[in-house]
Structure formats: C-alpha cells, structure tokens
Write a protein that holds these residues in place. Structure first.
Motif, mmCIF file in Angstrom:
data_model
loop_
_atom_site.group_PDB
_atom_site.id
_atom_site.type_symbol
_atom_site.label_atom_id
_atom_site.label_comp_id
_atom_site.label_asym_id
_atom_site.label_seq_id
_atom_site.Cartn_x
_atom_site.Cartn_y
_atom_site.Cartn_z
ATOM 1 N N LEU A 94 31.813 -7.276 28.206
ATOM 2 C CA LEU A 94 32.374 -6.791 27.396
ATOM 3 C C LEU A 94 33.734 -6.186 27.752
ATOM 4 N N THR A 95 35.038 -6.347 27.182
ATOM 5 C CA THR A 95 36.206 -5.604 27.306
ATOM 6 C C THR A 95 36.620 -4.988 26.082
ATOM 7 N N ALA A 96 37.381 -3.802 26.147
ATOM 8 C CA ALA A 96 37.873 -3.206 24.902
ATOM 9 C C ALA A 96 39.264 -2.675 25.219
ATOM 10 N N SER A 97 39.918 -2.290 24.212
ATOM 11 C CA SER A 97 41.309 -1.486 24.129
ATOM 12 C C SER A 97 40.935 -0.278 24.983
ATOM 13 N N ALA A 98 41.995 0.460 25.639
ATOM 14 C CA ALA A 98 41.806 1.540 26.381
ATOM 15 C C ALA A 98 41.106 2.763 25.644
ATOM 16 N N ASP A 99 41.559 2.774 24.319
ATOM 17 C CA ASP A 99 40.992 3.918 23.619
ATOM 18 C C ASP A 99 39.440 3.803 23.451
ATOM 19 N N LEU A 100 38.862 2.995 23.534
ATOM 20 C CA LEU A 100 37.450 2.590 23.235
ATOM 21 C C LEU A 100 36.667 2.677 24.337
ATOM 22 N N TYR A 101 37.066 2.039 25.395
ATOM 23 C CA TYR A 101 36.272 1.631 26.749
ATOM 24 C C TYR A 101 35.643 2.970 27.228
ATOM 25 N N PRO A 102 36.345 3.939 27.585
ATOM 26 C CA PRO A 102 35.551 5.214 27.973
ATOM 27 C C PRO A 102 34.348 5.556 27.446
ATOM 28 N N SER A 103 34.356 5.552 25.975
ATOM 29 C CA SER A 103 33.259 6.035 25.276
ATOM 30 C C SER A 103 32.113 5.024 25.393
ATOM 31 N N LEU A 104 32.419 3.474 25.534
ATOM 32 C CA LEU A 104 31.407 2.648 25.623
ATOM 33 C C LEU A 104 30.452 2.738 26.996
ATOM 34 N N VAL A 105 31.604 3.197 27.869
ATOM 35 C CA VAL A 105 30.894 3.277 29.433
ATOM 36 C C VAL A 105 29.802 4.195 29.032
ATOM 37 N N MET A 106 30.275 5.524 28.663
ATOM 38 C CA MET A 106 29.249 6.610 28.388
ATOM 39 C C MET A 106 27.951 6.224 27.711
ATOM 40 N N LEU A 107 28.107 5.491 26.579
ATOM 41 C CA LEU A 107 26.981 4.983 25.854
ATOM 42 C C LEU A 107 26.108 4.142 26.672
ATOM 43 N N LYS A 108 26.582 3.115 27.503
ATOM 44 C CA LYS A 108 25.818 2.577 28.308
ATOM 45 C C LYS A 108 25.171 3.130 29.433
ATOM 46 N N GLN A 109 25.793 4.368 29.958
ATOM 47 C CA GLN A 109 25.185 5.265 30.940
ATOM 48 C C GLN A 109 23.912 5.988 30.236
ATOM 49 N N SER A 110 23.940 5.971 29.075
ATOM 50 C CA SER A 110 22.740 6.727 28.283
ATOM 51 C C SER A 110 21.424 5.808 27.905
ATOM 52 N N VAL A 111 21.883 4.807 28.373
ATOM 53 C CA VAL A 111 20.760 3.784 27.826
ATOM 54 C C VAL A 111 20.080 3.143 28.872
ATOM 55 N N ASP A 112 20.899 2.426 30.156
ATOM 56 C CA ASP A 112 20.194 1.765 30.989
ATOM 57 C C ASP A 112 20.881 1.954 32.643
ATOM 58 N N LEU A 113 21.856 2.949 32.677
ATOM 59 C CA LEU A 113 22.076 3.165 33.840
ATOM 60 C C LEU A 113 23.174 2.027 34.456
ATOM 61 N N LEU A 140 25.743 -1.067 21.594
ATOM 62 C CA LEU A 140 26.969 0.109 21.879
ATOM 63 C C LEU A 140 27.926 0.234 21.052
ATOM 64 N N ALA A 141 28.319 -0.858 20.604
ATOM 65 C CA ALA A 141 29.395 -0.629 19.427
ATOM 66 C C ALA A 141 29.120 -0.026 18.120
ATOM 67 N N ALA A 142 27.514 -0.322 17.749
ATOM 68 C CA ALA A 142 27.140 0.262 16.591
ATOM 69 C C ALA A 142 26.898 1.602 16.846
ATOM 70 N N LYS A 143 26.176 2.103 18.099
ATOM 71 C CA LYS A 143 26.145 3.353 18.452
ATOM 72 C C LYS A 143 27.558 4.320 18.302
ATOM 73 N N LEU A 144 28.856 3.547 18.687
ATOM 74 C CA LEU A 144 30.027 4.173 18.773
ATOM 75 C C LEU A 144 30.726 4.563 17.486
ATOM 76 N N PHE A 145 30.275 3.581 16.237
ATOM 77 C CA PHE A 145 31.180 3.540 15.026
ATOM 78 C C PHE A 145 30.149 3.884 13.929
ATOM 79 N N ILE A 146 28.901 3.494 14.123
ATOM 80 C CA ILE A 146 27.957 3.586 12.678
ATOM 81 C C ILE A 146 27.156 4.822 12.660
#
Length: 378
Positions: free
Chosen positions: A219-238, A94-100
C-alpha cells in the motif's frame, strides 16, 4: 456481550465456497485462484534475523523495490510511504478503520469486490454511487480488470473519477491487484497518479503474480494519510511475515521475474480464449458477457432473471463451484448474474463444469433457447 458491529457481520460466501474446492473432482469457477501449476516452489536457508520482530511498515528492501515500480507508474510513492500488507485485504480493513463510522457514505461501483463490501458493511458504511461524490468520505474502485466484472476503465473514465474526487475532497481508494494480468492493450495508468493535491490510497498484491498463500500485498498513500495507516497497522499485527516478504523479494529481484510476468499473461490469455470458446458452446443461448481484457473473471448476465444463489448448492453437489453474482451488489442485487473464474480450472475440467452449469440453467430458465450464434460482446 458482543459489540454492535457483530450484529451486521455475515459469513463470507466466497470463503464458504472455497472450503469445498479440494474435494476430488471439484471444478471451481468460484474464487480468483491462480493456476496451481504456475505457483512457485521455494527452498533455502532462513536467516536468523527473519525470525525476529520487524518494522510495521515492512522490510526496507522490499519497500524500496515496490516504490521504484510504483514511481514508474506515475505515483508519488517514495519508499518511506510504502507499507507491506498481510494481503491486500488488510489494506481494505485499515482504510475502513481510518474513515468509516456507522452511517459514513462510501462510494463504490455496482457490482464491486465482495470482500470489500463485507468489510465496509462491518464498520457501518452507507453505500453511494461513484457519479456523485459530494457526500462520500471514501471512493473505493477496482479500475483495472475489476472484480467481479473484469471491466477496465478507459483513460477518460479514470481522469473523470480523479477530477470528481479532487473537486469533492473525497479520498480515492484504488485497489489494483490484477494490473499485471493484461491480455489486451488497454489503459492501466493508476487513477491515483492523477490525484496531485488530493488524498488517496493505492494498493496492490503479489497474490496474483506469485503466491497467494504468502499473503503479501502493499500500500502507498498520500502524505496526509500514510502516518495514520501505519499506526492502525501497528495496532493490528505489528508487522507482516518477514519470511514471506523475503521470499517475495527474492522472486521479484530474480533475473527471470519479468519473463515470469510475461509468461503468466501468455498462459492466462490462452486460458481465457479457451474458456471463451467453451462459454460460447455451453452458455451462448443462456447468457451474455463481455470478454475481459485481463484479470481472472467473466461476468455473466443470464437472459432470464434467475437468482443464481438458488443454484449453488445443486452445482456443488454435482462437483462445480461458482460465485452467484447477486453477492457483489452494495444494494439490491441484479438477479441473474454470475462470476466465473477462468484461471484455475484446466480446459477439460472447465468443459465439464460449464456443461453442468448449462444443464442447471436450462432447468431454471426453460424458455431460454440456443440461437444460431452465441451472444457475447468483445
């Protein structure tokens, strides 16, 4: 026919090695496997609601529980910013998808966790070191009993990395699956706890403390990153397995959980000490190492620079599996390195397996001799 990313995808060497560990008589020093005798047994009725779809972020009760434990470590981790993962490997993805994107600079230790390198390479990362973060979008680190080295960063090293991330605006990605497996008194304060005002991701796992087959991480993350990580997870495995989450929750809330963690540390401390004695006996004249203060691994540097990948097939043929150290480097590998797991094999099996490795290394390094005293550092 395939995406450009597939061209750079290579099989995972650790997964290939793990495919042979169930052979009768095989001694495995390869993967970070817990001791089989310590894995839990589970039985019970399964509530019908656990067979239904659930929230992407995870079961609320488990998220609250993880939040309390992370907050106690000094992390800004309210339950609404805790996500349950299908194993911590998912967090890396998820982190790789978000940044790389192709060419994105990612700062890593050298050597570092093989599976993280595999994911980052898949998305096109360009690796840099942790000393200069001026161009890095992401800094990935396993600071507590790192994989593969077993090293635990000091308080000053943790503070320094946090300061560099804050100064450069680099996102810290702290992977912390081994923190509960501490055998010596060392600083284990999360680096992310020092990242006030910065962007960070912190993840852990129940694989090393409970059951890897359940595939439950968090996983936990700073407030600026967490919403995007949730959306990425939703697109992967629900969502991650609700049944696995319930099993973990029941275990962690049981009255004997803290005693279980203490028992794990005691068991693995004894297994580490036994392994140390066997290393001195069999490999003292062939390699050097630092005794790990926790975790699951010894990192060996051979006295002669032999590419240990060339020894693996013969080792497996003789009933021993290990991880060549060359696989853990983001750039040109350091030849003559090995990662040995000490948690899985019983003492008698470890004795037999290390004797085989010593024989292979003496053949590959004929000029190495046994000194009067073993060569290790603590």
């Amino acid at each position: 026919m395939f995406s450009q990313r597939i061209g750079g995808l290579a099989p995972s060497p650790i997964r290939a090695i793990l495919s042979v560990i169930d052979r009768p008589g095989m001694v495995s020093f390869a993967g970070g496997l817990p001791a089989t005798s310590l894995l839990p047994e589970w039985s019970g009725t399964v509530p019908a609601e656990l067979m239904q779809y659930g929230p992407s972020e995870g079961e609320p009760e488990l998220r609250k529980l993880v939040s309390r434990r992370l907050t106690d470590l000094g992390l800004d981790a309210p339950a609404e910013r805790v996500m349950v993962l299908s194993g911590s490997q998912q967090g890396i993805d998820l982190a790789a998808k978000l940044f790389i994107d192709p060419g994105t600079p990612v700062a890593v230790e050298s050597p570092t966790y093989l599976a993280a390198l595999q994911v980052f390479r898949f998305y096109g990362a360009r690796f840099t070191g942790l000393d200069d973060l001026s161009a890095a979008a992401l800094a990935y680190v396993v600071p507590t009993f790192g994989n593969p080295t077993g090293v635990c960063l000091t308080a000053d090293e943790r503070a320094g990395l946090a300061e560099r991330c804050l100064a450069s605006g680099t996102v810290l990605f702290e992977d912390d699956p081994y923190r509960e497996l501490a055998y010596d008194d060392v600083d284990r304060t999360p680096i992310a706890a020092r990242m006030t005002g910065g962007s960070w991701i912190y993840q852990g796992s129940f694989s090393k403390t409970f059951a890897p087959g359940l595939r439950v991480g968090f996983l936990t993350a700073s407030a600026d990153l967490y919403p995007s990580l949730v959306m990425l997870k939703q697109s992967v495995d629900l969502h991650s397995s609700r049944l696995s989450q319930r099993i973990v929750y029941d275990a962690v809330t049981a009255p004997d959980w803290d005693a279980r963690l203490a028992g794990l540390a005691s068991f693995y401390r004894n297994r580490r000490d036994d392994f140390e004695e066997l290393l001195r006996r069999h490999l003292g004249g062939l390699a050097s190492w630092t005794t790990p203060g926790g975790g699951l691994f010894y990192w060996l540097r051979l006295h002669r620079p032999v590419d240990t990948r060339s020894l693996l097939d013969e080792a497996i043929a003789r009933g021993v599996a290990f991880m060549p150290g060359e696989e853990f480097f983001p750039g040109d590998p350091e030849l003559g390195t090995m990662r040995l797991n000490f948690s899985h094999a019983a003492t008698d099996d470890a004795d037999r397996g290390l004797a085989v490795l010593a024989d292979l290394l003496r053949t590959a390094c004929p000029d190495s001799v046994y000194p009067l005293e073993f060569r290790s550092t603590t």
